[in-house]
Scaffold this motif. Structure first.
Motif, PDB file in Angstrom:
ATOM      1  N   GLN A 106      45.235  47.280  33.712  1.00  0.00           N
ATOM      2  CA  GLN A 106      46.765  47.620  32.850  1.00  0.00           C
ATOM      3  C   GLN A 106      48.156  46.612  32.847  1.00  0.00           C
ATOM      4  OE1 GLN A 106      45.925  48.665  29.167  1.00  0.00           O
ATOM      5  NE2 GLN A 106      47.279  46.521  29.405  1.00  0.00           N
ATOM      6  N   ALA A 107      48.396  46.546  34.241  1.00  0.00           N
ATOM      7  CA  ALA A 107      49.639  46.703  33.861  1.00  0.00           C
ATOM      8  C   ALA A 107      49.696  45.429  34.535  1.00  0.00           C
ATOM      9  CB  ALA A 107      50.495  46.881  35.736  1.00  0.00           C
ATOM     10  N   LEU A 108      48.696  44.335  34.942  1.00  0.00           N
ATOM     11  CA  LEU A 108      48.635  43.542  35.990  1.00  0.00           C
ATOM     12  C   LEU A 108      48.340  42.229  34.606  1.00  0.00           C
ATOM     13  CD1 LEU A 108      46.417  43.287  39.361  1.00  0.00           C
ATOM     14  CD2 LEU A 108      49.114  43.143  39.174  1.00  0.00           C
ATOM     15  N   ILE A 109      47.542  42.814  33.482  1.00  0.00           N
ATOM     16  CA  ILE A 109      47.495  41.724  32.301  1.00  0.00           C
ATOM     17  C   ILE A 109      48.867  41.979  31.552  1.00  0.00           C
ATOM     18  CG2 ILE A 109      46.562  41.756  30.301  1.00  0.00           C
ATOM     19  CD1 ILE A 109      43.458  42.948  32.136  1.00  0.00           C
ATOM     20  N   GLU A 110      49.194  42.918  31.382  1.00  0.00           N
ATOM     21  CA  GLU A 110      50.886  42.933  30.787  1.00  0.00           C
ATOM     22  C   GLU A 110      52.215  41.835  32.096  1.00  0.00           C
ATOM     23  OE1 GLU A 110      51.426  44.080  28.162  1.00  0.00           O
ATOM     24  OE2 GLU A 110      49.281  45.126  27.663  1.00  0.00           O
ATOM     25  N   LEU A 111      52.021  41.937  32.691  1.00  0.00           N
ATOM     26  CA  LEU A 111      53.006  41.756  33.548  1.00  0.00           C
ATOM     27  C   LEU A 111      52.309  40.244  33.824  1.00  0.00           C
ATOM     28  CD1 LEU A 111      55.458  41.084  35.038  1.00  0.00           C
ATOM     29  CD2 LEU A 111      53.560  41.929  37.336  1.00  0.00           C
ATOM     30  N   SER A 112      51.434  39.889  33.268  1.00  0.00           N
ATOM     31  CA  SER A 112      50.616  38.436  32.909  1.00  0.00           C
ATOM     32  C   SER A 112      50.888  37.468  31.434  1.00  0.00           C
ATOM     33  CB  SER A 112      49.210  38.135  33.350  1.00  0.00           C
ATOM     34  OG  SER A 112      48.783  38.631  34.709  1.00  0.00           O
ATOM     35  N   LYS A 113      51.086  38.152  31.233  1.00  0.00           N
ATOM     36  CA  LYS A 113      51.282  37.828  29.319  1.00  0.00           C
ATOM     37  C   LYS A 113      52.371  36.856  29.179  1.00  0.00           C
ATOM     38  CE  LYS A 113      49.293  41.161  26.954  1.00  0.00           C
ATOM     39  NZ  LYS A 113      48.828  42.370  25.755  1.00  0.00           N
ATOM     40  N   PRO A 114      52.468  36.061  28.985  1.00  0.00           N
ATOM     41  CA  PRO A 114      51.265  35.327  27.660  1.00  0.00           C
ATOM     42  C   PRO A 114      50.391  35.012  28.648  1.00  0.00           C
ATOM     43  CG  PRO A 114      53.466  33.274  27.873  1.00  0.00           C
ATOM     44  CD  PRO A 114      53.517  34.664  28.687  1.00  0.00           C
ATOM     45  N   LEU A 115      50.410  33.938  29.608  1.00  0.00           N
ATOM     46  CA  LEU A 115      49.209  33.807  30.252  1.00  0.00           C
ATOM     47  C   LEU A 115      47.920  34.470  30.492  1.00  0.00           C
ATOM     48  CD1 LEU A 115      50.985  32.866  34.138  1.00  0.00           C
ATOM     49  CD2 LEU A 115      51.279  31.713  31.833  1.00  0.00           C
ATOM     50  N   ALA A 116      46.704  33.623  30.252  1.00  0.00           N
ATOM     51  CA  ALA A 116      45.629  33.918  30.576  1.00  0.00           C
ATOM     52  C   ALA A 116      45.113  34.961  31.160  1.00  0.00           C
ATOM     53  CB  ALA A 116      45.000  32.995  29.866  1.00  0.00           C
ATOM     54  N   PHE A 117      44.079  36.000  31.336  1.00  0.00           N
ATOM     55  CA  PHE A 117      43.936  36.537  32.035  1.00  0.00           C
ATOM     56  C   PHE A 117      42.739  36.994  32.398  1.00  0.00           C
ATOM     57  CE2 PHE A 117      42.552  40.443  34.078  1.00  0.00           C
ATOM     58  CZ  PHE A 117      43.829  40.732  35.393  1.00  0.00           C
ATOM     59  N   THR A 118      42.625  36.441  34.062  1.00  0.00           N
ATOM     60  CA  THR A 118      40.399  36.471  33.843  1.00  0.00           C
ATOM     61  C   THR A 118      40.853  37.726  34.934  1.00  0.00           C
ATOM     62  OG1 THR A 118      39.864  34.212  33.890  1.00  0.00           O
ATOM     63  CG2 THR A 118      38.571  35.896  34.824  1.00  0.00           C
ATOM     64  N   PHE A 119      39.608  39.175  34.707  1.00  0.00           N
ATOM     65  CA  PHE A 119      39.253  39.950  35.656  1.00  0.00           C
ATOM     66  C   PHE A 119      38.293  39.154  36.917  1.00  0.00           C
ATOM     67  CE2 PHE A 119      37.530  44.060  37.563  1.00  0.00           C
ATOM     68  CZ  PHE A 119      38.195  44.378  37.631  1.00  0.00           C
ATOM     69  N   HIS A 120      38.503  38.845  37.608  1.00  0.00           N
ATOM     70  CA  HIS A 120      37.748  38.874  38.905  1.00  0.00           C
ATOM     71  C   HIS A 120      36.541  39.251  39.546  1.00  0.00           C
ATOM     72  CE1 HIS A 120      38.905  41.047  41.407  1.00  0.00           C
ATOM     73  NE2 HIS A 120      40.223  40.427  41.737  1.00  0.00           N
ATOM     74  N   ARG A 121      35.938  38.583  40.996  1.00  0.00           N
ATOM     75  CA  ARG A 121      34.695  39.685  40.776  1.00  0.00           C
ATOM     76  C   ARG A 121      34.094  40.458  40.800  1.00  0.00           C
ATOM     77  NH1 ARG A 121      30.614  35.011  43.834  1.00  0.00           N
ATOM     78  NH2 ARG A 121      29.482  37.546  43.490  1.00  0.00           N
ATOM     79  N   ALA A 122      35.946  40.802  41.519  1.00  0.00           N
ATOM     80  CA  ALA A 122      35.595  42.441  41.116  1.00  0.00           C
ATOM     81  C   ALA A 122      34.612  43.483  40.865  1.00  0.00           C
ATOM     82  CB  ALA A 122      36.367  43.676  41.646  1.00  0.00           C
ATOM     83  N   PHE A 123      34.375  42.432  39.190  1.00  0.00           N
ATOM     84  CA  PHE A 123      33.932  43.143  38.514  1.00  0.00           C
ATOM     85  C   PHE A 123      32.049  43.363  38.787  1.00  0.00           C
ATOM     86  CE2 PHE A 123      30.367  43.321  34.552  1.00  0.00           C
ATOM     87  CZ  PHE A 123      31.388  43.730  33.802  1.00  0.00           C
ATOM     88  N   ASP A 124      31.590  42.387  40.348  1.00  0.00           N
ATOM     89  CA  ASP A 124      30.317  42.724  40.587  1.00  0.00           C
ATOM     90  C   ASP A 124      30.235  43.468  41.180  1.00  0.00           C
ATOM     91  OD1 ASP A 124      29.472  40.330  39.346  1.00  0.00           O
ATOM     92  OD2 ASP A 124      30.514  39.122  40.437  1.00  0.00           O
ATOM     93  N   CYS A 125      31.342  44.662  41.873  1.00  0.00           N
ATOM     94  CA  CYS A 125      31.270  45.586  42.635  1.00  0.00           C
ATOM     95  C   CYS A 125      31.350  46.464  41.999  1.00  0.00           C
ATOM     96  CB  CYS A 125      31.970  45.938  43.504  1.00  0.00           C
ATOM     97  SG  CYS A 125      32.929  44.761  44.983  1.00  0.00           S
ATOM     98  N   VAL A 126      30.857  46.873  40.604  1.00  0.00           N
ATOM     99  CA  VAL A 126      31.854  48.522  39.755  1.00  0.00           C
ATOM    100  C   VAL A 126      30.317  48.889  38.845  1.00  0.00           C
ATOM    101  CG1 VAL A 126      33.228  47.031  38.138  1.00  0.00           C
ATOM    102  CG2 VAL A 126      31.558  47.304  37.584  1.00  0.00           C
ATOM    103  N   ALA A 127      30.419  49.897  38.974  1.00  0.00           N
ATOM    104  CA  ALA A 127      28.925  51.147  38.997  1.00  0.00           C
ATOM    105  C   ALA A 127      28.061  50.892  37.959  1.00  0.00           C
ATOM    106  CB  ALA A 127      29.269  52.790  39.391  1.00  0.00           C
ATOM    107  N   ASN A 128      28.861  51.317  36.970  1.00  0.00           N
ATOM    108  CA  ASN A 128      28.939  50.791  35.621  1.00  0.00           C
ATOM    109  C   ASN A 128      29.220  49.317  35.359  1.00  0.00           C
ATOM    110  OD1 ASN A 128      28.286  51.384  32.307  1.00  0.00           O
ATOM    111  ND2 ASN A 128      28.360  53.433  32.708  1.00  0.00           N
ATOM    112  N   PRO A 129      28.324  48.527  34.883  1.00  0.00           N
ATOM    113  CA  PRO A 129      29.146  47.566  33.868  1.00  0.00           C
ATOM    114  C   PRO A 129      29.645  46.764  32.976  1.00  0.00           C
ATOM    115  CG  PRO A 129      27.447  47.090  34.830  1.00  0.00           C
ATOM    116  CD  PRO A 129      27.369  48.448  35.405  1.00  0.00           C
ATOM    117  N   THR A 130      28.371  47.947  31.728  1.00  0.00           N
ATOM    118  CA  THR A 130      28.339  48.353  30.331  1.00  0.00           C
ATOM    119  C   THR A 130      29.743  48.997  30.135  1.00  0.00           C
ATOM    120  OG1 THR A 130      26.218  48.248  30.013  1.00  0.00           O
ATOM    121  CG2 THR A 130      27.641  49.107  28.386  1.00  0.00           C
ATOM    122  N   LYS A 131      30.005  50.415  30.601  1.00  0.00           N
ATOM    123  CA  LYS A 131      31.047  51.087  30.569  1.00  0.00           C
ATOM    124  C   LYS A 131      32.777  49.413  31.098  1.00  0.00           C
ATOM    125  CE  LYS A 131      33.217  54.879  32.534  1.00  0.00           C
ATOM    126  NZ  LYS A 131      33.542  55.844  33.588  1.00  0.00           N
TER     127      LYS A 131
END
Length: 234
Positions: A106-131
């Motif tokens: 959340q801190a990174l997203i807020e700091l990035s504004k107004p730039l677009a924010f992409t959550f990178h492939r760390a997503f492929d490590c998460v235990a519950n992608p739906t959540k």
């Protein structure tokens, strides 16, 4: 459909633009999954390209859990990217149990504004992608770069389609990993809005032979590879 090229060098960025890519994700060291590029590289690419440039903010290779000092470095790098004229940030933080670190992301997203924010492939490590996807939507991320938790995006197509349906126009699912001219149409026909690839080829080594400890494979985003993908998605 938007084609984002993961460019690992100045030449890769120029090749991406010349070949008709729509956006660049700029990073260094693709052999370790990508890390934050140098300030000098960011500046040169911004000054000499016309298409949007997103910058990977990842202070090191390895896991996505960071020390306080590393997190401060990430925030400083984002601030520089905003000042230099980048169009977007690609980053994210996980907990030791492979969940989204809500506070730090959340801190990174807020700091990035107004730039677009992409959550990178760390997503492929998460235990519950739906959540995790719902959490990223709540945090205000603009897109998620993912291979559907498989080595190649085409292998994770079923999972990617489920995520895309779940996203329901609230966040962009950006498939990436191994996308090329042979399979790009599959993602377009599956109604993804964007795709991500490095479209890279190996650079032939110089005649000067280096000791084996320095003998790593160098790659560059290839103009012909990119053009072929552009032709397919257009």
């Amino acid at each position: 459909m938007i084609l984002e090229i993961c460019a690992n060098s100045y030449q890769s960025a120029l090749n991406a633009q010349s070949a008709g890519a729509h956006r660049i994700e700029l990073c260094s060291e693709l052999s370790v999954g990508g890390i934050t590029p140098s300030f000098g590289l960011i500046k040169e690419v911004i000054q000499n390209t016309r298409i949007p440039v997103f910058v990977l903010i990842r202070p090191r290779s390895g896991d996505f859990c960071y020390s306080d000092e590393e997190f401060e470095i990430m925030k400083s790098d984002i601030q520089y990217c905003k000042e230099i004229g980048c169009s977007g940030i690609v980053s994210g933080v996980l907990t030791p149990t492979n969940e989204i670190d809500l506070e730090r992301t959340q801190a990174l997203i807020e700091l990035s504004k107004p730039l677009a924010f992409t959550f990178h492939r760390a997503f492929d490590c998460v235990a519950n992608p739906t959540k995790s996807l719902e959490q990223l939507i709540s945090l205000g991320a603009d897109r998620v770069l993912t291979s559907g938790q498989k080595t190649l995006a085409i292998e994770g197509l079923d999972a990617l389609q489920k995520l895309n349906k779940q996203a329901a126009d609230r966040i962009i699912i950006l498939p990436g990993s191994g996308i090329n001219a042979t399979n790009a149409a599959v993602f377009k026909n599956s109604r993804f809005l964007e795709i991500h690839t490095s479209a890279s080829v190996k650079i032939l080594p110089n005649e000067v032979q280096l000791p084996s400890m320095f003998d790593t494979i160098q790659t560059v985003s290839d103009i012909d590879c990119i053009k072929n993908i552009v032709n397919v998605i257009n």
